[in-house]
Write a protein that holds these residues in place. Structure first.
Motif, PDB file in Angstrom:
ATOM      1  N   UNK A  25      24.118  63.157  62.964  1.00 16.33           N
ATOM      2  CA  UNK A  25      24.270  62.474  61.658  1.00 16.33           C
ATOM      3  C   UNK A  25      23.257  61.379  61.195  1.00 16.33           C
ATOM      4  N   UNK A  26      22.809  61.103  62.336  1.00 17.49           N
ATOM      5  CA  UNK A  26      22.140  59.909  61.927  1.00 17.49           C
ATOM      6  C   UNK A  26      20.631  60.117  61.676  1.00 17.49           C
ATOM      7  N   UNK A  27      20.534  60.993  62.822  1.00 13.36           N
ATOM      8  CA  UNK A  27      18.991  61.490  62.128  1.00 13.36           C
ATOM      9  C   UNK A  27      18.589  62.401  61.189  1.00 13.36           C
ATOM     10  N   UNK A  28      19.941  63.360  61.274  1.00 16.11           N
ATOM     11  CA  UNK A  28      19.662  63.742  59.849  1.00 16.11           C
ATOM     12  C   UNK A  28      19.303  62.967  58.887  1.00 16.11           C
ATOM     13  N   UNK A  29      20.000  62.050  58.815  1.00 16.88           N
ATOM     14  CA  UNK A  29      20.402  60.984  57.585  1.00 16.88           C
ATOM     15  C   UNK A  29      19.333  60.515  57.430  1.00 16.88           C
ATOM     16  N   UNK A  30      19.088  59.948  58.203  1.00 12.71           N
ATOM     17  CA  UNK A  30      17.221  59.419  58.107  1.00 12.71           C
ATOM     18  C   UNK A  30      16.253  60.329  57.899  1.00 12.71           C
ATOM     19  N   UNK A  31      16.223  61.732  58.426  1.00 14.01           N
ATOM     20  CA  UNK A  31      14.841  62.566  58.083  1.00 14.01           C
ATOM     21  C   UNK A  31      15.167  63.253  56.271  1.00 14.01           C
ATOM     22  N   UNK A  32      16.282  62.745  56.871  1.00 18.53           N
ATOM     23  CA  UNK A  32      16.527  63.505  54.714  1.00 18.53           C
ATOM     24  C   UNK A  32      16.425  61.908  54.126  1.00 18.53           C
ATOM     25  N   UNK A  33      16.848  61.024  54.172  1.00 20.80           N
ATOM     26  CA  UNK A  33      16.383  60.295  53.318  1.00 20.80           C
ATOM     27  C   UNK A  33      18.114  59.940  52.229  1.00 20.80           C
ATOM     28  N   UNK A  34      18.804  60.288  53.136  1.00 23.25           N
ATOM     29  CA  UNK A  34      20.221  60.139  52.736  1.00 23.25           C
ATOM     30  C   UNK A  34      20.706  59.092  53.579  1.00 23.25           C
ATOM     31  N   UNK A  35      22.008  58.581  52.691  1.00 25.12           N
ATOM     32  CA  UNK A  35      23.326  57.365  53.536  1.00 25.12           C
ATOM     33  C   UNK A  35      23.561  58.382  54.748  1.00 25.12           C
ATOM     34  N   UNK A  36      24.081  57.680  56.298  1.00 22.43           N
ATOM     35  CA  UNK A  36      24.485  58.406  56.703  1.00 22.43           C
ATOM     36  C   UNK A  36      26.052  59.250  56.403  1.00 22.43           C
ATOM     37  N   UNK A  37      26.581  57.988  55.641  1.00 19.04           N
ATOM     38  CA  UNK A  37      27.763  57.709  55.317  1.00 19.04           C
ATOM     39  C   UNK A  37      27.659  59.709  54.469  1.00 19.04           C
ATOM     40  N   UNK A  38      26.991  59.762  53.387  1.00 17.25           N
ATOM     41  CA  UNK A  38      26.923  61.123  52.528  1.00 17.25           C
ATOM     42  C   UNK A  38      27.298  62.378  53.696  1.00 17.25           C
ATOM     43  N   UNK A  39      26.546  61.999  54.453  1.00 21.56           N
ATOM     44  CA  UNK A  39      25.990  63.193  55.766  1.00 21.56           C
ATOM     45  C   UNK A  39      27.679  63.449  56.200  1.00 21.56           C
TER      46      UNK A  39
END
Length: 73
Positions: A25-39
């Motif tokens: 989830x952290x990798x998706x968040x970082x790569x998408x420029x989203x907050x991990x809480x959002x993911x």
């Protein structure tokens, strides 16, 4: 199916695709420029994704938007 059900289905699809790509989830968040809480909230169905979030996630997962929704709607 109400909004909660729709969000859950979209969230499940995002989670499934993320795992297929071997991403946390952290990798998706970082790569998408989203907050991990959002993911986390999207995947759990606690929030509905915005168009911008969906675009960012689809781009990160290297797929077109229709692929992201395959089987959801």
């Amino acid at each position: 199916m109400g909004k909660q059900g729709d969000s859950q289905t979209i969230g499940n699809r995002i989670k499934e695709l993320r795992k297929e790509k071997g991403m946390s989830q952290m990798e998706l968040a970082e790569s998408s420029k989203l907050d991990v809480l959002t993911v986390i909230e999207l995947e759990s169905g606690k929030s509905e994704p915005t168009v911008g979030e969906l675009i960012a996630i689809a781009k990160t997962l290297d797929m077109a938007m229709p692929e992201l929704f395959r089987g959801v709607v």
